[in-house]
Design a protein around this motif. Structure first.
Motif, short mmCIF file in Angstrom:
data_model
loop_
_atom_site.label_atom_id
_atom_site.label_comp_id
_atom_site.label_asym_id
_atom_site.label_seq_id
_atom_site.Cartn_x
_atom_site.Cartn_y
_atom_site.Cartn_z
N PRO A 183 56.08 39.09 44.38
CA PRO A 183 54.43 38.71 45.03
C PRO A 183 54.42 39.31 46.22
CG PRO A 183 55.50 36.81 44.00
CD PRO A 183 56.74 38.08 44.00
N ALA A 188 46.38 40.85 44.84
CA ALA A 188 45.65 40.48 43.85
C ALA A 188 44.36 41.05 44.59
CB ALA A 188 45.81 38.95 43.57
N SER A 237 49.70 38.84 46.81
CA SER A 237 50.09 37.73 45.82
C SER A 237 50.92 36.85 46.47
CB SER A 237 50.72 38.26 44.56
OG SER A 237 50.00 39.10 43.83
#
Length: 412
Positions: A183, A188, A237
């Motif tokens: 992540p 995102a 993320s």
């Protein structure tokens, strides 16, 4: 079953660039894509000077051919808006003249730019293009190479070498190459198209806004040729998960309430759905090749960690993949050891830049420092030009890593 030496998965900028460079060498290839062009791709739609350079490497007339299309808007730089509201303007080239100079960059919807590249592909007899072809399974052959099958388990293609350019959600990257993104190296994002956004820059500078209450994320506003604007947000993320951020809610909140955006969007109209996408960042080195394959662009996680730019890096990887494919064809050596030259070439070109962008990304953890840099530069033309040169020149950008640079800013 179609047999070929080279099969390219994905006809986006990375895959199309690889196919075109191979065609320039007289080497045939099979180019597959699950979509039928023109097709949309969720993206910020900005084409930097690096993209223009890569187009020129394919064919010298391509930048001009792109520029005369009505859907392409010339762009001359970037506005960075700091957490304190200070604007740092970074032109792509110094002392530019919009009326006389060839544009240093463009903004074009991906549905148009990707189709522009595919139009070049269609003109080349060396390239066989299969659209609407979804590959679901990859099986290794005893003699090396792969057999590609569809969802019905039907064998479609046998290839000695795969150039994998099928994007951030590449099943090949995850299941065959075995690369899993953490992540902290994945962003995102959301993208929307608006009509009627006021206050766009006369020279079509793109905007990156770093608001205090949205760090370590950012909001962008990019002008488009049809009077629309590409508006979106991006955030690591890991931060989205840790802070439990609803990106869509935050994006709409900032547009509706932030003082620098509220009036500009007062009469703006959302003309498309707000759509999400993922950006695999090039903030960590990975193995981007193996026996009989190379990973290109987003499939190889080569997106700039600070700006989110991925198109140019995909095209650069496509060019080097074509070079390596040509060399491997000559020797008939498609082993991981031979293809390591591709990794070296890509990272020799991009790693310094990616590493420094990772450093700039971490600067968002110190918004007061980011704000101080932007504040001083907004009032000092010489400093603004210095930072502009640093951002455009990867060697000068090393100074962003030096504490002495910030000490001089803080105490001078």
């Amino acid at each position: 079953m179609y047999k070929t030496d080279i099969c390219i998965l994905g006809a986006g900028p990375g895959g199309a660039t690889a196919a075109l460079h191979l065609a320039n060498k007289g080497i045939p290839s099979l180019l597959l894509d699950k979509a039928t062009f023109p097709r949309d791709k969720i993206c910020g739609d900005a084409l930097s000077g690096k993209v223009v350079n890569e187009l020129r490497r394919i064919s010298p007339e391509l930048p001009e051919a792109l520029g005369v299309r009505q859907e392409s808007l010339p762009s001359w730089g970037i506005h960075f808006i700091s957490p304190g509201g200070h604007k740092l303007s970074v032109p792509f080239v110094q002392d530019y003249n919009p009326t006389e100079d060839a544009p240093a960059g463009y903004i074009s919807k991906r549905i148009d730019f990707d189709n522009f590249l595919v139009e070049q592909v269609r003109r080349r007899p060396e390239i066989t293009l299969w659209e609407n072809t979804d590959i679901a399974k990859y099986e290794r052959t005893p003699e090396g190479g792969f057999i590609l099958k569809n969802k019905q388990d039907e064998p479609l293609v046998q290839a000695k070498l795969l150039l994998v350019a099928n994007g951030a959600q590449s099943g090949f990257t995850r299941h065959v190459a075995g690369l899993q993104l953490k992540p902290e190296h994945f962003c995102a994002g959301l993208r929307a198209y608006y009509k009627g956004v006021a206050g766009m820059d006369a020279d079509n500078f793109i905007e990156l806004h770093f608001f205090k209450d949205f760090l370590p994320g950012y909001l962008w506003v990019f002008p488009l040729a049809n009077g629309e604007a590409n508006v979106g947000v991006g955030m690591l993320s890991s931060a989205v998960s840790k802070k439990k951020v609803n990106l869509k809610k935050e994006m709409l909140r900032m547009i509706a309430t932030h003082p620098s955006l509220k009036q500009r969007f007062a009469n703006a109209e959302l003309v498309d759905d707000i759509r999400g996408f993922g950006l695999p960042l090039g903030s960590a080195k990975r193995s981007i090749s193996g026996d009989n394959y190379m990973l290109l662009g987003d499939a190889g996680a080569l997106i700039d960690p600070f700006t989110g730019e991925g198109i140019s890096n995909a095209m650069i990887s496509g060019r080097w993949a074509a070079e390596q494919a040509a060399a491997s064809l000559q020797t008939q050596d498609f082993t991981a050891a031979a293809l390591q030259s591709y990794d070296k070439a890509v990272y020799n070109r991009l790693w310094k830049e990616l590493r420094l962008s990772r450093h700039l990304q971490k600067l968002l953890n110190y918004p007061w420092l980011f704000d101080k840099v932007a504040s001083k530069a907004s009032k000092n033309q010489a400093l603004a030009e210095t930072i502009s040169c640093m951002l455009n020149d990867v060697d000068l950008r090393e100074r962003f890593k030096q504490p002495s640079f910030y000490m001089k800013l803080l105490f001078n």
